[in-house]
Design an enzyme around this catalytic site. Structure first.
Site, PDB file in Angstrom:
ATOM      1  N   THR A 113     -26.946 -49.322 -59.675  1.00 15.51           N
ATOM      2  CA  THR A 113     -27.160 -49.978 -58.379  1.00 15.51           C
ATOM      3  C   THR A 113     -28.645 -49.922 -58.011  1.00 15.51           C
ATOM      4  O   THR A 113     -29.238 -50.919 -57.595  1.00 15.51           O
ATOM      5  CB  THR A 113     -26.284 -49.321 -57.285  1.00 15.51           C
ATOM      6  OG1 THR A 113     -24.919 -49.445 -57.687  1.00 15.51           O
ATOM      7  CG2 THR A 113     -26.472 -49.984 -55.933  1.00 15.51           C
ATOM      8  N   ASN A 123     -17.249 -56.564 -65.665  1.00 12.46           N
ATOM      9  CA  ASN A 123     -16.534 -55.300 -65.466  1.00 12.46           C
ATOM     10  C   ASN A 123     -15.080 -55.472 -65.068  1.00 12.46           C
ATOM     11  O   ASN A 123     -14.311 -54.517 -65.085  1.00 12.46           O
ATOM     12  CB  ASN A 123     -17.259 -54.429 -64.425  1.00 12.46           C
ATOM     13  CG  ASN A 123     -17.489 -55.160 -63.132  1.00 12.46           C
ATOM     14  OD1 ASN A 123     -18.195 -56.167 -63.082  1.00 12.46           O
ATOM     15  ND2 ASN A 123     -16.863 -54.685 -62.079  1.00 12.46           N
ATOM     16  N   GLN A 159     -21.911 -52.499 -68.563  1.00 11.30           N
ATOM     17  CA  GLN A 159     -20.675 -52.390 -69.353  1.00 11.30           C
ATOM     18  C   GLN A 159     -20.899 -52.788 -70.814  1.00 11.30           C
ATOM     19  O   GLN A 159     -19.948 -52.787 -71.602  1.00 11.30           O
ATOM     20  CB  GLN A 159     -19.558 -53.237 -68.723  1.00 11.30           C
ATOM     21  CG  GLN A 159     -19.173 -52.817 -67.309  1.00 11.30           C
ATOM     22  CD  GLN A 159     -18.575 -51.407 -67.217  1.00 11.30           C
ATOM     23  OE1 GLN A 159     -18.239 -50.774 -68.230  1.00 11.30           O
ATOM     24  NE2 GLN A 159     -18.458 -50.894 -66.006  1.00 11.30           N
ATOM     25  N   SER A 212     -26.148 -47.784 -66.255  1.00 13.41           N
ATOM     26  CA  SER A 212     -25.669 -46.601 -65.524  1.00 13.41           C
ATOM     27  C   SER A 212     -25.090 -45.649 -66.554  1.00 13.41           C
ATOM     28  O   SER A 212     -24.149 -46.025 -67.257  1.00 13.41           O
ATOM     29  CB  SER A 212     -24.542 -47.004 -64.567  1.00 13.41           C
ATOM     30  OG  SER A 212     -24.809 -46.591 -63.263  1.00 13.41           O
ATOM     31  N   HIS A 230     -23.433 -42.766 -66.380  1.00 15.05           N
ATOM     32  CA  HIS A 230     -22.116 -42.103 -66.249  1.00 15.05           C
ATOM     33  C   HIS A 230     -21.040 -42.945 -66.928  1.00 15.05           C
ATOM     34  O   HIS A 230     -19.953 -42.446 -67.242  1.00 15.05           O
ATOM     35  CB  HIS A 230     -21.769 -41.809 -64.784  1.00 15.05           C
ATOM     36  CG  HIS A 230     -21.478 -42.999 -63.932  1.00 15.05           C
ATOM     37  ND1 HIS A 230     -20.198 -43.446 -63.706  1.00 15.05           N
ATOM     38  CD2 HIS A 230     -22.290 -43.825 -63.233  1.00 15.05           C
ATOM     39  CE1 HIS A 230     -20.246 -44.500 -62.891  1.00 15.05           C
ATOM     40  NE2 HIS A 230     -21.501 -44.754 -62.601  1.00 15.05           N
ATOM     41  N   THR A 284     -38.550 -36.579 -57.774  1.00 14.96           N
ATOM     42  CA  THR A 284     -38.540 -35.591 -58.861  1.00 14.96           C
ATOM     43  C   THR A 284     -37.437 -35.898 -59.855  1.00 14.96           C
ATOM     44  O   THR A 284     -36.272 -36.021 -59.471  1.00 14.96           O
ATOM     45  CB  THR A 284     -38.337 -34.173 -58.268  1.00 14.96           C
ATOM     46  OG1 THR A 284     -39.328 -33.965 -57.275  1.00 14.96           O
ATOM     47  CG2 THR A 284     -38.434 -33.106 -59.336  1.00 14.96           C
ATOM     48  N   CYS A 321     -12.881 -56.234 -54.722  1.00 15.87           N
ATOM     49  CA  CYS A 321     -14.260 -56.227 -55.224  1.00 15.87           C
ATOM     50  C   CYS A 321     -14.705 -54.800 -55.477  1.00 15.87           C
ATOM     51  O   CYS A 321     -15.425 -54.501 -56.400  1.00 15.87           O
ATOM     52  CB  CYS A 321     -15.203 -56.808 -54.193  1.00 15.87           C
ATOM     53  SG  CYS A 321     -15.023 -58.560 -54.049  1.00 15.87           S
TER      54      CYS A 321
HETATM   55  N1  PLP Z   1     -22.812 -53.299 -62.782  1.00 15.38           N
HETATM   56  C1  PLP Z   1     -21.622 -53.213 -63.380  1.00 15.38           C
HETATM   57  C2  PLP Z   1     -21.214 -54.262 -64.349  1.00 15.38           C
HETATM   58  C3  PLP Z   1     -20.769 -52.142 -63.112  1.00 15.38           C
HETATM   59  O1  PLP Z   1     -19.577 -52.072 -63.712  1.00 15.38           O
HETATM   60  C4  PLP Z   1     -21.203 -51.167 -62.187  1.00 15.38           C
HETATM   61  C5  PLP Z   1     -20.291 -50.063 -61.815  1.00 15.38           C
HETATM   62  O2  PLP Z   1     -19.096 -50.182 -61.898  1.00 15.38           O
HETATM   63  C6  PLP Z   1     -22.464 -51.292 -61.593  1.00 15.38           C
HETATM   64  C7  PLP Z   1     -23.234 -52.380 -61.912  1.00 15.38           C
HETATM   65  C8  PLP Z   1     -22.975 -50.288 -60.619  1.00 15.38           C
HETATM   66  O3  PLP Z   1     -23.136 -49.040 -61.233  1.00 15.38           O
HETATM   67  P1  PLP Z   1     -23.299 -47.703 -60.368  1.00 15.38           P
HETATM   68  O4  PLP Z   1     -22.174 -47.704 -59.372  1.00 15.38           O
HETATM   69  O5  PLP Z   1     -23.184 -46.617 -61.373  1.00 15.38           O
HETATM   70  O6  PLP Z   1     -24.622 -47.754 -59.714  1.00 15.38           O
END
Ligand code: PLP
Length: 388
Positions: free
Chosen positions: A74, A155, A185, A205, A207, A243, A333
């Site tokens: 994000t 996603n 993704q 991202s 995680h 940091t 969403c």
């Molecule tokens: N973009 C896509 C395609 C995602 O699937 C996600 C999270 O599901 C994001 C952006 C946003 O990632 P985060 O919530 O880890 O910032």
């Protein structure tokens, strides 16, 4: 992770694999100094970040200086889009995007439209969820853009953007317009390489590949100009102050290495699990409708949008949740928004079928036994609550 819980929502977040968790805990013990500090431990922390960034850059085939560490996609997406728009670049005040974007992109663009009068042109999706490339080409031949922002792997549906085609159309029609790719993704679900994906900006991202939450990457090619969103201590070449967490950055390098080393094997296994899921649903005579494209080159196998036309997805999700199974619904969403999903709306599904779409997302940690359990519980829910 709760041992009794069957997890089929790896697209939302991947559970941290044991070896990544152990690596991170060890790193937290030995590598938790401030990388800006001038004493030996701080210098070592900074060096560990430099090495980790070099490692990730090597794996993605870009330069370490082209990677900016962020808190997640994000932030990466916001930095890419607003950073480019607010930089002293030529201003057409016009951005091209798709109807398949995650809220992180869609809402950022909406903000630019509402607050800064930007014109946002939105390419439609084809009925299989892929980008309408003809319309994309038309937009690019008719208008001049500041930026193109596209999602690499959807996603909700798992559909893959033909990145090379999108880039070559851009190169032919307006080579100077940068492309930002939401590659969240894509990483870990298909091969990804900046020598092939010749885009100027890309967001990740980590995680989603099994690190703890709170770390992302923004790729910015050397000659792309952006301004930072966060001002402060000047970390990350003045592009993202704050940091850094050296333990987390090293863990990210470990996770990216591990993910890419195992990519081919894991993707093949997940593909097999997906085929097994459909075989089991057929054997159990469950009434379902595929929403994600079935062709392996059109969608990653990890993300399966599937409708069960006899039971609303929300009800099915709740029944499965009570039975200790985690899936998600395709119709919202985000977890807190109840409006109809804009990606599913694009598919022109009959009636209100979008309200019946479940997202089952798989990982290499799932087993066939878990799929057996999932199908059994879906069949149970349909037998008990289905409206025929
Ligand atoms: N973009 C896509 C395609 C995602 O699937 C996600 C999270 O599901 C994001 C952006 C946003 O990632 P985060 O919530 O880890 O910032």
């Amino acid at each position: 992770m709760n041992e009794d819980f069957l997890y089929f929502d790896h697209t939302a977040t991947k559970q941290i694999p044991k070896e990544i968790l152990e690596f991170y805990i060890e790193q937290l013990k030995i590598n938790n100094y401030n990388p800006a500090a001038r004493y030996r431990e701080g210098i070592r922390a900074a060096e560990s970040i430099r090495i980790a960034q070099e490692k990730i850059a090597g794996l993605l085939h870009c330069r370490p200086s082209e990677l900016i560490l962020t808190s997640g996609a994000t932030e990466s997406i916001n930095t890419a889009i607003k950073g480019l728009v607010f930089a002293p670049n030529p201003k057409q005040k016009r951005i091209l995007t798709s109807a398949g974007e995650h809220a992180a992109t869609a809402e950022t663009l909406k903000y630019l439209r509402e607050s800064f009068d930007y014109q946002i042109d939105i390419c439609e999706l084809n009925p299989d969820g892929s980008l309408n490339l003809e319309q994309y080409e038309q937009f690019l031949s008719r208008n001049q853009y500041d930026l193109i922002s596209l999602i690499a792997v959807n996603n909700v549906l798992g559909t893959i953007l033909p990145i090379e085609t999108a880039v070559s159309i851009r190169n032919r029609l307006q080579a100077e317009t940068p492309i930002h790719l939401d590659a969240v993704q894509a990483l870990g679900k298909m091969p990804f390489d900046f020598r092939i994906a010749r885009v100027e900006l890309a967001s990740f991202s980590l995680h989603k590949i099994g690190t703890p939450k709170g770390i992302g990457l923004l790729y910015k090619s050397e000659d792309t100009r952006i301004v930072p969103l966060l001002h402060g201590g000047g970390q990350q070449n003045n592009l993202r102050s704050g940091t850094e967490n050296p333990a987390l950055v090293c863990t990210a390098a470990f996770a990216v290495t591990r993910t890419l080393e195992q990519l081919t094997k894991n993707c093949a296994f997940v593909q097999e699990l997906k085929a097994y899921l459909f075989r089991c649903l057929d054997q159990a005579a469950v009434n379902y409708q595929r929403i994600s494209p079935a062709e392996p080159d059109k969608a990653v196998p990890h993300i399966i949008a599937i409708a069960f036309p006899e039971l609303r997805a929300e009800t099915l999700l709740n029944v499965l949740s009570k039975k200790g199974i985690g899936v998600s619904i395709g119709s919202a969403c985000s977890s807190k928004k109840s409006e109809r999903n804009s990606v599913l709306r694009q598919l022109h599904l009959p009636g209100n079928l979008d309200q019946y779409v479940l997202r089952i997302s798989l990982a290499e940690t799932n087993t066939k036994e878990e799929i057996d359990q999932l199908v059994k519980k879906i069949a149970f829910a349909l037998a008990k609550y289905a409206v025929k």
